[in-house]
Design an enzyme around this catalytic site. Structure first.
Site, PDB file in Angstrom:
ATOM      1  N   SER A 142      42.003   6.363  -4.332  1.00 23.95           N
ATOM      2  CA  SER A 142      40.736   6.222  -3.208  1.00 23.95           C
ATOM      3  C   SER A 142      39.978   7.691  -3.354  1.00 23.95           C
ATOM      4  CB  SER A 142      41.133   5.827  -1.792  1.00 23.95           C
ATOM      5  OG  SER A 142      40.275   5.885  -0.805  1.00 23.95           O
ATOM      6  N   TYR A 155      46.110   6.305   5.646  1.00 20.73           N
ATOM      7  CA  TYR A 155      45.353   5.763   4.498  1.00 20.73           C
ATOM      8  C   TYR A 155      45.356   6.909   3.485  1.00 20.73           C
ATOM      9  CZ  TYR A 155      42.364   3.210   1.368  1.00 20.73           C
ATOM     10  OH  TYR A 155      41.649   2.792   0.339  1.00 20.73           O
TER      11      TYR A 155
END
Ligand code: NDP
Length: 251
Positions: A142, A155
């Site tokens: 990401s 995350y």
């Protein structure tokens, strides 16, 4: 160079969003793709849709955070398709909260979904790929593998871990002719980010302003990188983390 005819690819979280975008690219290049997810109906619908377009596609139900379900998923794949050439670890999720408000349960759930699942699937795939003389692993990181954000502590920790894990397996398994790379998607319009757009005020405007391409990505934007990293075109590419972000990370 990019032909995947005869190859078998497993895509976790392949029943929607980025996973389905990558699976579609792999199938267009000739691979048989197996879509794995918890929602059997969603997976069956996505597989049926690909088959109506003439692609080779199957679906398997599995929770990739569960070691036994992961073992069962690879077992089913081998019984039905007999080989594994390409693994895409794409299943993922998040809990959007400031770090000091995260419960241990939330922390563990995101780490299990994004990072531990990647370990479990890679470990299972390694044995199969080694036996058949090689393979390709694509792990989904990401922008938060690189950057921090106040609402993305767990995350970001999980996605940073995905990149570092990928580098380690790339070194460990290079002698087995397995290449492992990470893909770092920018802001892609999916169910996941639709939630973020609703929960994080101003996110949509900030993404548009910072992305040189001037738009959100769409799942199909990830099809090309999947084909490249799954094909012999990338046989000397391993351990990298490649942004697919419309320029977000360089602006
Ligand atoms: P979606 O929410 O659309 O898709 C998530 C997928 O993961 C679903 O197919 C879901 O299937 C699957 N999944 C979740 N948990 C599990 C589990 N325990 N076992 C099996 N499958 C699971 O999100 P995106 O397409 O946006 O995200 C895909 C990946 O890309 C994620 O890793 C995400 O972190 C990453 N990413 C996304 C970005 C974006 O902008 N959208 C940016 C950067 C990275 P099911 O519900 O059937 O289990």
């Amino acid at each position: 160079m990019f032909d995947l005819t005869g190859k078998v690819a497993l895509v976790t979280g392949g029943n929607g969003g980025i996973g389905l975008g990558m699976a579609t690219g792999l199938a267009q290049a000739g691979a048989t793709v197996i879509l794995a997810g918890r929602n059997a109906e969603k997976s069956a619908d996505a597989a049926a849709d690909l088959r109506t377009k003439g692609r080779l596609c199957d679906a398997v139900e599995a929770d990739v955070t569960d070691e036994h379900e992961v073992a069962g998923m690879f077992q089913k794949l081998m019984v039905r398709h007999g080989r594994l050439d390409i693994l895409v670890n794409n299943a993922g999720g998040t809990v959007r909260k400031p770090p000091h408000e995260l419960s241990l349960e939330e922390w563990n759930s995101v780490m299990d979904t994004n990072l531990t699942s990647t370990f479990l699937c890679c470990r299972a795939a390694h044995a199969l790929m080694k036996e058949s003389g090689g393979g390709k692993i694509i792990n989904i990181g990401s922008m938060l593998s690189i950057f921090g954000a106040p609402y993305a502590a767990v995350y970001g920790a999980s996605k940073g871990g995905v990149v570092q894990f990928t580098r380690s397996i790339a070194t460990a398994w290079a002698p087995d002719k397995i290449q492992a790379n990470a893909v770092l998607p920018g802001w892609i319009d999916t169910d996941l980010t639709r939630g973020a757009r609703e929960q994080v005020p101003g996110l949509n405007e900030r993404v548009l302003a910072r992305t040189p391409a001037g738009r959100w990505g769409v799942p199909a934007d990830l099809g090309g990188i999947a084909v490249f990293l799954a094909s012999s075109a990338s046989d000397f590419v391993t351990g990298t983390a490649i942004p697919v972000d419309g320029g977000y990370s360089i602006s």
